[in-house]
Enzyme design. Structure first.
Site, PDB file in Angstrom:
ATOM      1  N   PRO A  38     -10.002  -2.812  -4.985  1.00 60.33           N
ATOM      2  CA  PRO A  38     -11.236  -3.735  -4.803  1.00 60.33           C
ATOM      3  C   PRO A  38     -12.376  -3.228  -5.168  1.00 60.33           C
ATOM      4  O   PRO A  38     -13.336  -3.992  -5.694  1.00 60.33           O
ATOM      5  CB  PRO A  38     -10.946  -4.288  -3.453  1.00 60.33           C
ATOM      6  CG  PRO A  38      -9.893  -3.204  -2.658  1.00 60.33           C
ATOM      7  CD  PRO A  38      -9.187  -2.819  -3.580  1.00 60.33           C
TER       8      PRO A  38
ATOM      9  N   ASP B 133       0.829  -1.107   0.061  1.00 59.40           N
ATOM     10  CA  ASP B 133       0.054   0.066   0.232  1.00 59.40           C
ATOM     11  C   ASP B 133       0.729   1.263   0.040  1.00 59.40           C
ATOM     12  O   ASP B 133       0.396   2.288  -0.714  1.00 59.40           O
ATOM     13  CB  ASP B 133      -0.891  -0.113   1.160  1.00 59.40           C
ATOM     14  CG  ASP B 133      -1.534   1.109   1.471  1.00 59.40           C
ATOM     15  OD1 ASP B 133      -2.520   1.471   0.437  1.00 59.40           O
ATOM     16  OD2 ASP B 133      -1.529   2.153   2.225  1.00 59.40           O
TER      17      ASP B 133
ATOM     18  N   GLY C 193      -4.452   2.694  -1.074  1.00 56.91           N
ATOM     19  CA  GLY C 193      -4.318   1.820  -2.266  1.00 56.91           C
ATOM     20  C   GLY C 193      -4.705   0.568  -2.227  1.00 56.91           C
ATOM     21  O   GLY C 193      -5.347   0.118  -3.250  1.00 56.91           O
ATOM     22  N   ASP C 194      -4.727  -0.210  -1.002  1.00 59.03           N
ATOM     23  CA  ASP C 194      -5.048  -1.506  -0.976  1.00 59.03           C
ATOM     24  C   ASP C 194      -6.686  -1.478  -1.044  1.00 59.03           C
ATOM     25  O   ASP C 194      -7.277  -2.508  -1.380  1.00 59.03           O
ATOM     26  CB  ASP C 194      -4.695  -2.067   0.376  1.00 59.03           C
ATOM     27  CG  ASP C 194      -3.498  -2.630   0.569  1.00 59.03           C
ATOM     28  OD1 ASP C 194      -3.104  -3.383  -0.636  1.00 59.03           O
ATOM     29  OD2 ASP C 194      -2.961  -2.797   1.488  1.00 59.03           O
ATOM     30  N   LEU C 195      -7.420  -0.201  -0.698  1.00 51.20           N
ATOM     31  CA  LEU C 195      -8.701  -0.433  -0.658  1.00 51.20           C
ATOM     32  C   LEU C 195      -9.382   0.010  -1.776  1.00 51.20           C
ATOM     33  O   LEU C 195     -10.828  -0.101  -2.094  1.00 51.20           O
ATOM     34  CB  LEU C 195      -9.345   0.420   0.618  1.00 51.20           C
ATOM     35  CG  LEU C 195      -9.010   0.017   1.945  1.00 51.20           C
ATOM     36  CD1 LEU C 195      -9.325   0.948   3.003  1.00 51.20           C
ATOM     37  CD2 LEU C 195      -9.360  -1.496   2.348  1.00 51.20           C
TER      38      LEU C 195
END
Lengths: 413, 413
Positions: free
Chosen positions: A188, A155, A183-185
């Site tokens: 998705p 992230d 970034g991770d969220l």
């Protein structure tokens, strides 16, 4: 209402994801009513999230696992509404098992580094013949292209590359890392959008496809939603710290016992602020009566607000601003925010429940922040233990007990 | 490929949105292939985004509009792929026009303050009888419930309430406002997810529904994706500034001419960092050889990296880290990030084009960050001028020229 259903009821998802970005995508699909079969590697203790400290134990949170019933908070959060089966995808005999599962599925989601599924022989090209309508969604750091798997995409790396770290703070200051793993969220969310769009298309054409989302592309596309370049080139600097002078009065301020935000760019809102800070005399003052004037004197205006609030309790400050119709709000901690009664009531945040120990006060997790009038979203089924559903899932696609036992003995399951 | 289609081809969206959150949702629907009919109020110059400085003029960017051909950068960005019609929804005769449009549509998206559509007589309850399959999506600050329209929800207010501002910076420091309007941008992603899910459901049941997304709920649900509470309660502080000690070496650092990020929580990655900073002697040192040791000595480890990088060019620093397999990346400006050739090549960011003046170097906008193998996303049709499609859109639903002229003369269009 008994007749209420879920939007993805009847859809089956094969979930080959680990860590955060991928599991968040399949969590949302589960919340929307899909059946999600989480495939975990038995040789490494399953999804790495299972081994993220802290754990929920019989006695509450613990840095270390104390019994087999304990479960990491990460898994309690991300595993909700999913079934877990073990399958070692590096074992050659695993492939047929996965293929049999794919034959019955609508969607597959994976977040391996680019190139890994090809090496395992389970990339889209290798499985599409098994199921023409399959939507096969990949989430990776930089996209599914060749060579993209060589760069590690955590992230903070993605935040750094996306430019987002330079949208907070002030000129000359260091970049600002967000604790929320944006970034991770964000990837998705786009992966779910792409998946649903492709499923919709498949309903009409009968044909699925590969849906390829990159973390860097997802976050950068959001950065590109604001024309930062264009604004800077005409003299609106990007990094303006706590305040936004071009919208003054606008920004975050400190009261005696906490911080608050004011957003009052219009004449009407700005007048409310001036009344709230006991300066009705400035309503018609040349320096503050128009938006242009307030922008030109933004530092002074922000200073007046800061001075007024500095020694007042936050509650009093917010009451005064609200009474005068000036848009304002407290800056809340994450702990306060996730307990907001209205947010919890709408199911946007939901209590986390351990499969055996139940709910502990203070444990909340994301809900599906969409309120449907004729459907239901649910993320209240506790996360499964590793391999909890292996026998049931394989049994349902025709594997008898002997075959399952053989696969287990061979290290496939 | 001529046979490639778009996932939402054939779907029509009535777009009653203004500003950012709503228009971003319908922009994504347009990018996925839907026909989006943007309904704008003729009495106020249309969507407020049309009047956001700066503008693109024949000579490039300008703080002020210089001709009728000029268009704000905001509108060039958010209006792409949409058709524009004028309709004054406060005029009683407008209702039938809107109802006729709704009769032919699949989706309606609005982002009025909660309660406004009801006052206008165009809320879901008032229009559902016109079109049973209609999916009616509302984006608002706090959700569609009664009284929620009284609170103003601008992005900074939502950021403040969601807790996200307290996930950056350090303990005791002021909250950190993000320049990226993450509150405005996350709600539309969930609105698109909800819309597509409801359309999918309607394909099976024949019945649409109301989809209600709140900005506060959307952002708070993302904050609730990380168990910040639980982490803090076992001693992992939430706000750790540039570094994350519990993952050391991890954080952002300064080179001579720029910043960079390192994410090296594993033994393997950390060893790469130690080799890169010319301290192979520390590989077996008690203080750094294990993850627990590195966490205990995080300050020293981060200090060593900072000292090593301080007087080196950024390029040299990154080359050394990459050579040794340590995950690292430059902290890029937004201007650099949106020009990343791979991101542009994947269509995650796309050049902005003015309908008359074409593309000016430096103007980029968000794409749809999803690469489909059997569909196409496009956001390359320039934004329309206000009311550009009024006659064509109404003509296509059977309004003759006289009727259109009459409505225009009456101030309805």
């Amino acid at each position: 209402m008994n007749t209420v259903t879920a939007p993805l009821k009847g859809k089956t998802v094969i979930d080959l994801t680990t860590a955060l970005a991928g599991p968040y995508a399949t969590l949302l699909l589960a919340g929307l009513g899909a059946r999600v079969i989480k495939v975990e590697n038995p040789t490494r203790g399953g999804d790495s999230s299972r081994n993220n400290s802290p754990y929920v134990t019989e006695d509450g949170l613990s840095l270390r696992r104390t019994s087999d019933d304990d479960m990491s908070v990460s898994m309690m959060l991300r595993g909700r509404g999913k079934e877990s089966i073990t399958l070692n995808l590096k074992h050659p005999e695993s492939r047929q098992v996965l293929f049999d599962l794919i034959g019955e599925a609508d969607i597959l989601v994976e977040n391996y580094s680019a190139g890994v599924t090809k090496r395992l022989g389970i990339d889209y090209a290798s499985v599409r013949h098994l199921n023409e309508k399959l939507v096969y969604t990949s989430i990776s750091g930089f996209g599914a292209g060749p060579g993209n798997g060589d760069r590690k995409a955590m992230d903070t790396i993605v935040q750094a590359l996306s430019g987002v770290m330079m949208t907070a703070g002030e000129p000359g200051q260091p970049p600002v890392r967000f604790g929320l793993p944006i970034g991770d969220l964000s990837a998705p969310l786009f992966a779910v959008i792409g998946t649903l769009a492709a499923v919709l298309q498949a309903e009409h054409t009968g044909e699925g496809q590969h849906v390829d989302v990159s973390m860097l592309g997802a976050l950068t596309s959001m950065v590109a939603c604001e024309p930062f370049d264009a604004l800077e080139s005409v003299g609106f600097p990007l990094r303006t710290g706590a305040y936004v002078p071009r919208l003054a009065p606008f920004g975050t301020f400190r009261a005696e016992d906490g911080y608050f935000a004011i957003c009052a760019p219009t004449d009407q809102f700005a007048a409310g602020v001036l009344r709230a800070i006991d300066r009705p005399d400035l309503l018609d003052a040349e320096d503050f009566a128009t938006r242009d004037a307030r922008v030109a004197n933004a530092d002074r205006l922000h200073g007046l607000i800061a001075g007024w609030a500095a020694e007042k309790p936050l509650d009093e400050v917010l009451q005064a601003l609200t009474r005068e119709g000036a848009p304002a709000a407290p800056v809340r901690s994450t702990a306060e925010a996730v307990r907001d009664p209205q947010v919890v009531q709408r199911g946007e945040v939901v209590p986390l429940v351990h499969p055996k120990f139940g709910h502990f006060e203070g444990l909340y997790g994301s809900g599906v922040p969409v309120v449907f009038s004729a459907s239901q979203t649910t993320l209240d089924v506790p996360a499964p233990h590793l391999g909890e559903h292996t026998d049931a899932v394989l049994g349902a696609i025709g594997y008898d007990a002997g075959r399952i036992e053989g696969l287990r003995a061979a290290g496939v399951l």
